[in-house]
Write a protein that holds these residues in place. Structure first.
Motif, PDB file in Angstrom:
ATOM      1  N   ALA A   1      -6.269   1.063   7.544  1.00 45.87           N
ATOM      2  CA  ALA A   1      -6.307   1.190   8.994  1.00 45.87           C
ATOM      3  C   ALA A   1      -4.987   1.746   9.512  1.00 45.87           C
ATOM      4  O   ALA A   1      -4.944   2.562  10.422  1.00 45.87           O
ATOM      5  CB  ALA A   1      -6.596  -0.178   9.614  1.00 45.87           C
ATOM      6  N   VAL A   2      -3.898   1.277   8.930  1.00 50.82           N
ATOM      7  CA  VAL A   2      -2.571   1.790   9.254  1.00 50.82           C
ATOM      8  C   VAL A   2      -2.196   2.716   8.099  1.00 50.82           C
ATOM      9  O   VAL A   2      -2.090   2.278   6.961  1.00 50.82           O
ATOM     10  CB  VAL A   2      -1.553   0.649   9.408  1.00 50.82           C
ATOM     11  N   ALA A   3      -2.029   4.018   8.388  1.00 49.24           N
ATOM     12  CA  ALA A   3      -2.064   5.018   7.320  1.00 49.24           C
ATOM     13  C   ALA A   3      -0.954   4.878   6.283  1.00 49.24           C
ATOM     14  O   ALA A   3      -1.198   5.030   5.092  1.00 49.24           O
ATOM     15  CB  ALA A   3      -2.023   6.410   7.929  1.00 49.24           C
ATOM     16  N   ILE A   4       0.249   4.593   6.711  1.00 47.99           N
ATOM     17  CA  ILE A   4       1.343   4.533   5.729  1.00 47.99           C
ATOM     18  C   ILE A   4       2.420   3.571   6.215  1.00 47.99           C
ATOM     19  O   ILE A   4       2.653   3.451   7.416  1.00 47.99           O
ATOM     20  CB  ILE A   4       1.916   5.947   5.450  1.00 47.99           C
ATOM     21  N   GLY A   5       3.033   2.891   5.268  1.00 50.52           N
ATOM     22  CA  GLY A   5       4.088   1.945   5.610  1.00 50.52           C
ATOM     23  C   GLY A   5       5.461   2.500   5.307  1.00 50.52           C
ATOM     24  O   GLY A   5       5.604   3.577   4.727  1.00 50.52           O
TER      25      GLY A   5
ATOM     26  N   ASP B   1       8.846  -2.252   5.910  1.00 48.14           N
ATOM     27  CA  ASP B   1       7.663  -3.122   6.041  1.00 48.14           C
ATOM     28  C   ASP B   1       7.542  -4.035   4.825  1.00 48.14           C
ATOM     29  O   ASP B   1       7.193  -5.211   4.938  1.00 48.14           O
ATOM     30  CB  ASP B   1       6.381  -2.274   6.144  1.00 48.14           C
TER      31      ASP B   1
ATOM     32  N   VAL C   1       0.690  -6.004   1.699  1.00 45.86           N
ATOM     33  CA  VAL C   1       1.273  -5.316   2.861  1.00 45.86           C
ATOM     34  C   VAL C   1       0.847  -3.871   2.713  1.00 45.86           C
ATOM     35  O   VAL C   1       1.578  -3.036   2.164  1.00 45.86           O
ATOM     36  CB  VAL C   1       2.809  -5.461   2.897  1.00 45.86           C
ATOM     37  N   ASP C   2      -0.370  -3.592   3.134  1.00 49.94           N
ATOM     38  CA  ASP C   2      -0.972  -2.309   2.756  1.00 49.94           C
ATOM     39  C   ASP C   2      -1.749  -1.634   3.883  1.00 49.94           C
ATOM     40  O   ASP C   2      -2.534  -0.708   3.627  1.00 49.94           O
ATOM     41  CB  ASP C   2      -1.868  -2.497   1.533  1.00 49.94           C
ATOM     42  N   GLY C   3      -1.537  -2.099   5.124  1.00 52.90           N
ATOM     43  CA  GLY C   3      -2.236  -1.452   6.233  1.00 52.90           C
ATOM     44  C   GLY C   3      -3.745  -1.494   6.098  1.00 52.90           C
ATOM     45  O   GLY C   3      -4.439  -0.661   6.684  1.00 52.90           O
ATOM     46  N   GLY C   4      -4.250  -2.432   5.340  1.00 47.76           N
ATOM     47  CA  GLY C   4      -5.697  -2.538   5.168  1.00 47.76           C
ATOM     48  C   GLY C   4      -6.258  -1.618   4.094  1.00 47.76           C
ATOM     49  O   GLY C   4      -7.467  -1.417   3.991  1.00 47.76           O
ATOM     50  N   GLN C   5      -5.370  -1.090   3.256  1.00 46.82           N
ATOM     51  CA  GLN C   5      -5.808  -0.135   2.224  1.00 46.82           C
ATOM     52  C   GLN C   5      -6.781  -0.770   1.234  1.00 46.82           C
ATOM     53  O   GLN C   5      -7.774  -0.149   0.857  1.00 46.82           O
ATOM     54  CB  GLN C   5      -4.561   0.390   1.509  1.00 46.82           C
TER      55      GLN C   5
ATOM     56  N   GLY D   1       0.848  -1.181   0.000  1.00 46.85           N
ATOM     57  CA  GLY D   1       0.000   0.000   0.000  1.00 46.85           C
ATOM     58  C   GLY D   1       0.886   1.233   0.000  1.00 46.85           C
ATOM     59  O   GLY D   1       2.077   1.171  -0.328  1.00 46.85           O
ATOM     60  N   ARG D   2       0.302   2.342   0.374  1.00 45.62           N
ATOM     61  CA  ARG D   2       1.056   3.597   0.374  1.00 45.62           C
ATOM     62  C   ARG D   2       2.285   3.450   1.280  1.00 45.62           C
ATOM     63  O   ARG D   2       2.164   3.056   2.443  1.00 45.62           O
ATOM     64  CB  ARG D   2       0.144   4.714   0.894  1.00 45.62           C
ATOM     65  N   THR D   3       3.426   3.738   0.731  1.00 45.05           N
ATOM     66  CA  THR D   3       4.686   3.507   1.445  1.00 45.05           C
ATOM     67  C   THR D   3       5.515   4.779   1.409  1.00 45.05           C
ATOM     68  O   THR D   3       5.594   5.442   0.369  1.00 45.05           O
ATOM     69  CB  THR D   3       5.449   2.332   0.786  1.00 45.05           C
TER      70      THR D   3
ATOM     71  N   LYS E   1      -9.754  -2.767   0.386  1.00 47.54           N
ATOM     72  CA  LYS E   1     -10.900  -3.005   1.270  1.00 47.54           C
ATOM     73  C   LYS E   1     -11.511  -4.391   1.105  1.00 47.54           C
ATOM     74  O   LYS E   1     -12.197  -4.881   1.992  1.00 47.54           O
ATOM     75  CB  LYS E   1     -11.993  -1.961   1.005  1.00 47.54           C
TER      76      LYS E   1
END
Lengths: 262, 267
Positions: free
Chosen positions: A222-226, A230, A253-257, A190-192, A259
């Motif tokens: 859920a977790v804004a940025i990696g 990570d 590996v995207d913090g729940g980005q 996800g957003r890194t 959906k």
């Protein structure tokens, strides 16, 4: 846990910064000899020097994988270092071929260039190095996808479509590798917080505390940025001989980005 | 690589044999204090003893998670848990039962055994994780959740629900330091699968095959997978250790397939 990577040879494309550099560093810490790949000699050499200073083994291969000649140069440079090629190929190089534009203004050339840069770049290296992996009966082909491959956003559709193709291509590849000891998987970040994303944040007046209400259509997880580490951790885990029963998978590996369920 | 699990306390439900026991052993080897759970005290204690003998820190919690009383007893015994692995489950009958054989009561029982038991343990152990600002909830699903077969529909459906509830939980948790993920094994060499394999030898004419050849046959024919062998509990334990690690803090809401390529679609 010993990931049993000591003595393996790993080529990480696009490793002169960001996720690729973190993956090269972490694989080297786990005992792999690594080839750092980039287009800019100074940047690639800086990453390689950092690995060497930390006690690792690092080489550099330069070239633009989006072109046949550039890919050939990289393949030749890697073979000059390792005549038998790598044991682990991390196809991380990629990105959009152009800056974000309105969907209907993206030119044919940009769509095709993004496909070259992400999909064909990876295919070129797989074609070159897979036969020796098969002959040795062991290998890891790890493609770096993107959350946007499974959950596209309004911008950069050329990039998202290419990343979707990466995941699809990787599954087809896994199916051709039945019983060979070589696995093919995708890791989809996800957003890194890479240097490129930091620049984009700076340009939009945001910072690392990125959240769903900051103009990205609520796509934050859920977790804004990696961090690059990570993603590198997941790459190392899949590269490990302990992951021999994982193939044809896409590891988010995207913090729940993204959906949806997978 | 130090996975950073030393000193974490982990409860692995259904760990008195098979995949759960393998997960408990590997988490203990990474430095977790583990709580082995089962319904049969003697079997759970045997796994606990082997972990203790290997130098691990271990407790046992006995109870049937298909009911509140059992879940209460297990949660009380487990104490403050950092890593919850909801592995207990299985089918009310066998996962090879035909549609006609699965009675309505079995559908409910299988759902209870897989979804109910996971939900009960999450309800009991999540508040403490939230309070401490760190936790891992790892739900063991199955390849059958996303690629159902013609048999054991109660089992596939319950495991699909496990993946679905995990995705919901990740959203409910938000950035509180607790993540929720599922791990979906394909065919794994557990005692139950070993018995099934032995039963196949005669009808399939595979009596003369050694273990490796037998596994190749099965993965070429009955359970098509790509790696030419049946998985081992350590294959799943490796994935669970990775997800449990503090280094996986950016992974949540994901389903990790450890199935040798058994599930054929992209994910």
């Amino acid at each position: 846990m010993d990931l049993r990577l000591t003595g393996k040879r790993a080529l990480v494309t696009g490793s002169s910064s960001g996720i690729g550099a973190a993956a090269a560093r972490m694989l080297a810490e786990e005992g792999c000899a690594v080839v750092v790949h980039g287009r800019d000699p100074a940047r690639a050499e800086t990453v390689a020097a950092g690995i060497r200073e930390a006690g690792g083994t690092a080489h550099v291969a330069l070239g633009d994988l989006a072109t046949p000649d550039g890919a050939d140069a990289v393949i030749a440079a890697v073979r000059a270092i390792w005549p038998d090629g790598p044991d682990i190929l991390v196809n991380n190089a990629g990105g959009s071929a152009a800056s974000p534009q309105a969907w209907e203004e993206i030119a044919d050339e940009t769509w095709l260039a993004s496909y070259q840069k992400n999909v064909v770049a990876a295919v070129r290296l797989i074609r070159a190095f897979l036969p020796a992996m098969k002959a040795r009966g062991w290998g890891r082909l790890i493609q770096v996808g993107s959350a946007s491959g499974a959950q596209p956003v309004p911008v950069l559709p050329d990039y998202a479509a290419a990343k979707a193709a990466i995941n699809n291509m990787s599954v087809a590849l896994a199916r051709t590798l039945a019983g060979s000891g070589v696995t093919a998987n995708t890791v989809s970040p996800g957003r890194t917080l890479t240097p490129a994303v930091e620049r984009a944040f700076a340009g939009r007046g945001a910072n690392a505390a990125w959240s769903a209400d900051q103009g990205d259509g609520g796509s934050a997880g859920a977790v804004a940025i990696g961090t690059p580490e990570d993603i590198a951790f997941a790459i190392c885990t899949i590269a490990s001989p302990r992951s021999g029963f994982v193939t044809g998978a896409n590891i988010r590996v995207d913090g729940g980005q993204v959906k949806g369920v997978n | 690589m130090d996975l950073g699990l030393t000193g974490k306390r982990a409860l692995v439900t259904g760990s008195s044999s098979g995949i759960g026991a393998g997960i408990a052993r590997m988490l203990a080897a990474e430095g977790c204090a583990v709580v082995v759970h089962g319904r049969d005290a003697a079997r759970a204690e045997a796994v606990a003893r082997s972990i203790r003998d290997a130098g691990g820190e271990v407790d046992c919690a006995i109870g049937d998670l298909a009911g509140d009383a059992g879940a209460d007893a297990v949660a009380a015994r487990a104490g403050a848990i950092d890593v919850l692995v909801n592995n207990a489950g299985g089918a009310a009958g066998t996962s090879a039962q035909s549609w006609a054989q699965v009675e309505l009561a079995a559908w409910i029982e299988t759902y209870q055994g897989n979804v109910g038991s996971a939900a009960r343990m999450i309800q009991r152990l999540l508040p403490g994780m939230r309070q401490r600002g760190w936790g891992r909830i790892i739900n063991i699903a199955s390849a059958a959740a996303t690629q159902p077969i013609a048999f054991g529909p109660d089992y596939g459906a319950a495991k699909a629900a496990v993946i679905n509830l995990t995705s919901s939980l990740a959203k409910a948790l938000g950035p509180c330091g607790v993540t929720a993920n599922s791990v979906s094994p394909g065919i794994i060499l557990t005692p139950a699968v070993e018995r099934w394999l032995d039963g196949l030898r005669e009808p399939m004419g595979w009596q003369g095959l050694d273990q490796a050849a037998l596994e190749r046959k099965v993965t070429e024919t009955m359970v098509p997978t790509l790696v030419g062998r049946i998985g081992r509990v350590e294959d799943i334990g490796h994935a669970v250790c990775m997800v449990a690690s503090p280094a996986s803090g950016y992974m949540t809401g994901a389903n990790i397939r450890i199935d040798g390529g058994q599930v054929q679609s992209i994910n």
